[in-house]
Write a protein that holds these residues in place. Sequence first.
Motif, short mmCIF file in Angstrom:
data_model
loop_
_atom_site.label_atom_id
_atom_site.label_comp_id
_atom_site.label_asym_id
_atom_site.label_seq_id
_atom_site.Cartn_x
_atom_site.Cartn_y
_atom_site.Cartn_z
N LEU A 1 -38.71 22.84 -3.76
CA LEU A 1 -37.65 23.70 -4.31
C LEU A 1 -36.96 24.54 -3.23
O LEU A 1 -36.28 25.51 -3.54
CB LEU A 1 -38.24 24.63 -5.37
N ASN A 2 -37.16 24.15 -1.97
CA ASN A 2 -36.52 24.84 -0.82
C ASN A 2 -36.82 26.35 -0.80
O ASN A 2 -35.99 27.16 -0.37
CB ASN A 2 -35.00 24.63 -0.84
N GLY A 3 -38.01 26.71 -1.27
CA GLY A 3 -38.42 28.11 -1.22
C GLY A 3 -37.86 28.98 -2.33
O GLY A 3 -38.11 30.18 -2.35
N GLU A 4 -37.14 28.37 -3.26
CA GLU A 4 -36.52 29.14 -4.35
C GLU A 4 -37.39 29.08 -5.61
O GLU A 4 -37.68 28.00 -6.12
CB GLU A 4 -35.13 28.58 -4.67
N PHE A 5 -37.79 30.24 -6.10
CA PHE A 5 -38.52 30.27 -7.36
C PHE A 5 -37.58 29.95 -8.51
O PHE A 5 -36.41 30.37 -8.49
CB PHE A 5 -39.13 31.66 -7.59
N PRO A 6 -38.05 29.23 -9.53
CA PRO A 6 -37.22 29.02 -10.73
C PRO A 6 -36.81 30.36 -11.31
O PRO A 6 -37.53 31.35 -11.21
CB PRO A 6 -38.16 28.27 -11.68
N LYS A 7 -35.65 30.39 -11.96
CA LYS A 7 -35.06 31.65 -12.40
C LYS A 7 -35.31 31.98 -13.87
O LYS A 7 -34.80 32.96 -14.39
CB LYS A 7 -33.54 31.64 -12.16
N SER A 8 -36.10 31.15 -14.55
CA SER A 8 -36.34 31.43 -15.97
C SER A 8 -37.80 31.16 -16.33
O SER A 8 -38.51 30.43 -15.64
CB SER A 8 -35.44 30.57 -16.86
N TYR A 9 -38.22 31.73 -17.44
CA TYR A 9 -39.59 31.58 -17.94
C TYR A 9 -39.93 30.10 -18.15
O TYR A 9 -40.98 29.63 -17.69
CB TYR A 9 -39.73 32.35 -19.25
N LYS A 10 -39.06 29.37 -18.83
CA LYS A 10 -39.34 27.96 -19.12
C LYS A 10 -39.45 27.12 -17.85
O LYS A 10 -40.29 26.24 -17.75
CB LYS A 10 -38.27 27.40 -20.05
#
Length: 346
Positions: A96-105
Amino acid sequence: MKFSNTLIQWYLQNKRDLPWRNDTNPYTIWLSEIMLQQTRVAQGLPFYLRFTKAFPTVFDLANADEEAVLKLWQGLGYYSRARNLHKTAKQIAFELNGEFPKSYKELLHLKGIGEYTAAAIASFAYNESVPVVDGNVYRVLSRYFDVETDIASAGAKKEFTQLAAELLPKGNANIFNQAIMEFGALQCVPKNPDCGICVFNDSCLALKMKKVAQLPVKSKKLKVTKRYFNYLVFSDENDNTLISKRTQKGIWHNLYEFPLLEAETAETDIAILELIQNQNFVDNDIKEITLHNTEAIVHKLSHQHLTIKFWKIKVEKTLLNGMDCISASKFPFPIVIYNFIEKEWL
């Protein structure tokens, strides 16, 4: 709602100054949540500070050697958390290139991140309107609203999550979730809370009905297994010893230990001594065997109680694959073994 507003006001006046609350970085929030699972803040805070110093970004953690991660985790317990943390860091960094997902799901798709941790990251980092339900939240809600549902039952999580969701103030999920967890940690504590100073002492149903000590209801008891560990601390003429990685699944997976003789029952010291003498743990002649701790150490894990003794065994010749004590101490060990090493060698 009055409950939510009162709770938030209490939080703003009483909250602890904790480093992961100073920003909305999902990486540090994630670290703190994993570290504080089944761990008190006072115990986890020094580990968090060391961890973030060693691995300031998710890339640093992902690129670290697993043994380095386990070594920093040494003493915090529940080591599967550290191994899962490392795997998840790799997924975030490399996929994910160091990016955390932005939503709960989306967060739920990450390895090792369940509903609680996903909700914590989503609400604390992104202020998503999703409730966080942990042991503190169960306790506060069950007492305030007099909920007698067994929190170990199948439907409890859904019921309490729905109740918490109804209380979430619009646009303030972040602060409300932190407030209710902090309230449970500091004020509405498991045993003997000081209800006289509580901001809810005029509206708490459990207090009105004298049921504070009975709530929350939890009937399921954990079965505890007893195990008997005898660690064999070999030393040769050069003061070298033997350690190995614990590769089997279960407790302390991938940590290091001395050669282990596990007994099925609480054998006498004489019986264990005979077993050591009769089994060829090393291809070497034994000069001397002494029991380091005549009184066994009882090391309690969540589901196992370990009765541990250390046997010092001096041998005639140089140990094959032996290692000097200082070098050995740099590997990650269960804390009960490291404490022995620190006392005897360091």
